[in-house]
Design a protein around this motif. Structure first.
Motif, mmCIF file in Angstrom:
data_model
loop_
_atom_site.group_PDB
_atom_site.id
_atom_site.type_symbol
_atom_site.label_atom_id
_atom_site.label_comp_id
_atom_site.label_asym_id
_atom_site.label_seq_id
_atom_site.Cartn_x
_atom_site.Cartn_y
_atom_site.Cartn_z
ATOM 1 N N THR A 83 15.836 5.947 -0.956
ATOM 2 C CA THR A 83 14.498 6.436 -0.676
ATOM 3 C C THR A 83 14.688 7.771 0.025
ATOM 4 O OG1 THR A 83 12.440 6.091 0.532
ATOM 5 C CG2 THR A 83 14.412 5.056 1.456
ATOM 6 N N THR A 130 1.613 3.736 10.578
ATOM 7 C CA THR A 130 0.942 5.043 10.543
ATOM 8 C C THR A 130 1.231 5.829 11.823
ATOM 9 O OG1 THR A 130 -0.823 4.080 9.204
ATOM 10 C CG2 THR A 130 -1.283 6.184 10.287
ATOM 11 N N ARG A 148 4.925 6.868 11.867
ATOM 12 C CA ARG A 148 5.164 8.058 11.032
ATOM 13 C C ARG A 148 4.679 9.317 11.719
ATOM 14 N NH1 ARG A 148 8.692 9.212 7.872
ATOM 15 N NH2 ARG A 148 8.334 7.398 6.515
ATOM 16 N N ARG A 175 -0.910 -1.071 0.376
ATOM 17 C CA ARG A 175 -1.523 -0.242 -0.662
ATOM 18 C C ARG A 175 -2.536 0.740 -0.086
ATOM 19 N NH1 ARG A 175 -1.775 -5.353 -3.455
ATOM 20 N NH2 ARG A 175 -0.168 -5.490 -5.061
ATOM 21 N N PRO A 211 -1.456 5.788 3.504
ATOM 22 C CA PRO A 211 -1.193 7.057 2.821
ATOM 23 C C PRO A 211 0.229 7.114 2.286
ATOM 24 C CG PRO A 211 -2.304 7.419 4.923
ATOM 25 C CD PRO A 211 -1.919 5.974 4.890
ATOM 26 N N THR A 212 0.407 7.752 1.163
ATOM 27 C CA THR A 212 1.738 7.903 0.584
ATOM 28 C C THR A 212 2.687 8.522 1.609
ATOM 29 O OG1 THR A 212 0.789 8.213 -1.614
ATOM 30 C CG2 THR A 212 3.054 8.993 -1.270
ATOM 31 N N GLY A 213 3.875 7.930 1.711
ATOM 32 C CA GLY A 213 4.867 8.458 2.634
ATOM 33 C C GLY A 213 4.820 7.835 4.008
ATOM 34 N N THR A 214 3.910 6.895 4.235
ATOM 35 C CA THR A 214 3.848 6.265 5.557
ATOM 36 C C THR A 214 5.055 5.362 5.772
ATOM 37 O OG1 THR A 214 1.434 6.278 5.526
ATOM 38 C CG2 THR A 214 2.500 4.770 7.075
ATOM 39 N N ASP A 233 8.696 3.728 4.108
ATOM 40 C CA ASP A 233 9.734 3.941 3.086
ATOM 41 C C ASP A 233 10.107 2.659 2.372
ATOM 42 O OD1 ASP A 233 10.506 6.837 3.475
ATOM 43 O OD2 ASP A 233 10.735 6.084 5.522
ATOM 44 N N PRO A 287 3.992 -1.890 -3.968
ATOM 45 C CA PRO A 287 3.992 -0.458 -4.285
ATOM 46 C C PRO A 287 5.173 0.271 -3.675
ATOM 47 C CG PRO A 287 2.504 -0.881 -2.471
ATOM 48 C CD PRO A 287 3.047 -2.219 -2.876
ATOM 49 N N LEU A 288 5.978 -0.443 -2.892
ATOM 50 C CA LEU A 288 7.079 0.180 -2.150
ATOM 51 C C LEU A 288 8.382 -0.569 -2.399
ATOM 52 C CD1 LEU A 288 5.130 0.580 1.194
ATOM 53 C CD2 LEU A 288 5.956 2.472 -0.222
#
Length: 222
Positions: A2, A98, A101, A124, A127-130, A132, A165-166
Motif C-alpha cells: 500500500t 480520520t 490521518r 466505505r 474519505p479516500t486515503g484515510t 491504508d 474497499p480496503l
C-alpha cells in the motif's frame, strides 16, 4: 503493497516478553522477513511506550515499517524525540482513523480494526486515503488477545475481504499453514503475535510465514 509499505507480514509485539528479549525477537524476525512491526503494550505507560518505540525504531529503520498500536499520542511523541515511526494501528475504541490521518499526515501508515458489517459500512464512508488497511480477525481463537471478537475463520475472512474497499490483513492465531490459504482468499497480509514472539527461533518462524506468502504469490498472480 500500500503505497510505499509492504503489508505482507506483520509482527505484533507481545508485552509479556521482557523488553530486552522483545528487541532480540524483533531483530531476528526482521532477518526472517517481517515487513511491519506493530508495537503493542496495553499496560505500558506513555513514557515507557515512547522509549520502546524509540528503541525499536533503531532496528526497524530501513528494514520494516514501525507502527504503534492504539496510541497516536505516543507515535507523535516518539517522532518528536527523533524516532522513525511510520504510523499507527487503531481499534474501534481508539481515536478515529480520520483524526489519526489528520494529525499524522498523508504519508503515515494507518490501520484500523474491522470485523463486522457495520465496520465495513463505516470504512466505505471514509474519505479516500484515510485508512491504508483493515486488520480483520480473528481467524482462530488466540490467547494473545483474550477479549478477541468472535472467530471468523478462513471462510468468514474471505467473505469480509471480498466485500472490503480496503486491503485486509488477517490476524488471530495464524500459523504458517494458514498463510497460503488466507492469501488465496484475498489477504493483503497476515499479522501474528505468538507465532513469532513465542517461537524458539523467531528468524525461522518469520521465514516460514514469508515462505507461505511467496508460495501463494506464485500460485495466484496478484
Amino acid at each position: 503493497m500500500t503505497g510505499r509499505f509492504d503489508l505482507g507480514l506483520h509482527l505484533v509485539t507481545d508485552e509479556e516478553l521482557p523488553f530486552p528479549r522483545l528487541v532480540d525477537v524483533v531483530a531476528d524476525a526482521l532477518t526472517g522477513g517481517v515487513t511491519v512491526v506493530q508495537l503493542r503494550a496495553k499496560h505500558a505507560s506513555a513514557r515507557q511506550l515512547i522509549a520502546q518505540a524509540c528503541a525499536l525504531s533503531q532496528i526497524t529503520r530501513g528494514r520494516a515499517a514501525l507502527i504503534v498500536n492504539d496510541r497516536v499520542d505516543v507515535a507523535l511523541a516518539a517522532i518528536d524525540a527523533g524516532a522513525r515511526v511510520d504510523g499507527v494501528h487503531v481499534g474501534q475504541d481508539d481515536i478515529s482513523p480520520t483524526t489519526a490521518r489528520r494529525v499524522l499526515g498523508p504519508t503515515a501508515l494507518i490501520g484500523w480494526t474491522a470485523n463486522t458489517a457495520s465496520h465495513l459500512a463505516e470504512a466505505r464512508t471514509m474519505p479516500t486515503g484515510t485508512v491504508d488497511y483493515l486488520g480483520v480477525g480473528v481467524i482462530h481463537a488466540t490467547d494473545s488477545k483474550p477479549d478477541h471478537p468472535p472467530v471468523l475463520g478462513v471462510d468468514g475472512f474471505a467473505a469480509f475481504a471480498a466485500a472490503s474497499p480496503l486491503p485486509c490483513v488477517a490476524i488471530g492465531g495464524i500459523v504458517p499453514a494458514d498463510v497460503p490459504v488466507l492469501r488465496a482468499v484475498g489477504a493483503a497480509g497476515v499479522a501474528v503475535v505468538s507465532a513469532i514472539c513465542h517461537a524458539d527461533d523467531p528468524t525461522r518462524a518469520a521465514r516460514d510465514l514469508r515462505d507461505g506468502i511467496q508460495v501463494a504469490a506464485q500460485a495466484v498472480p496478484r
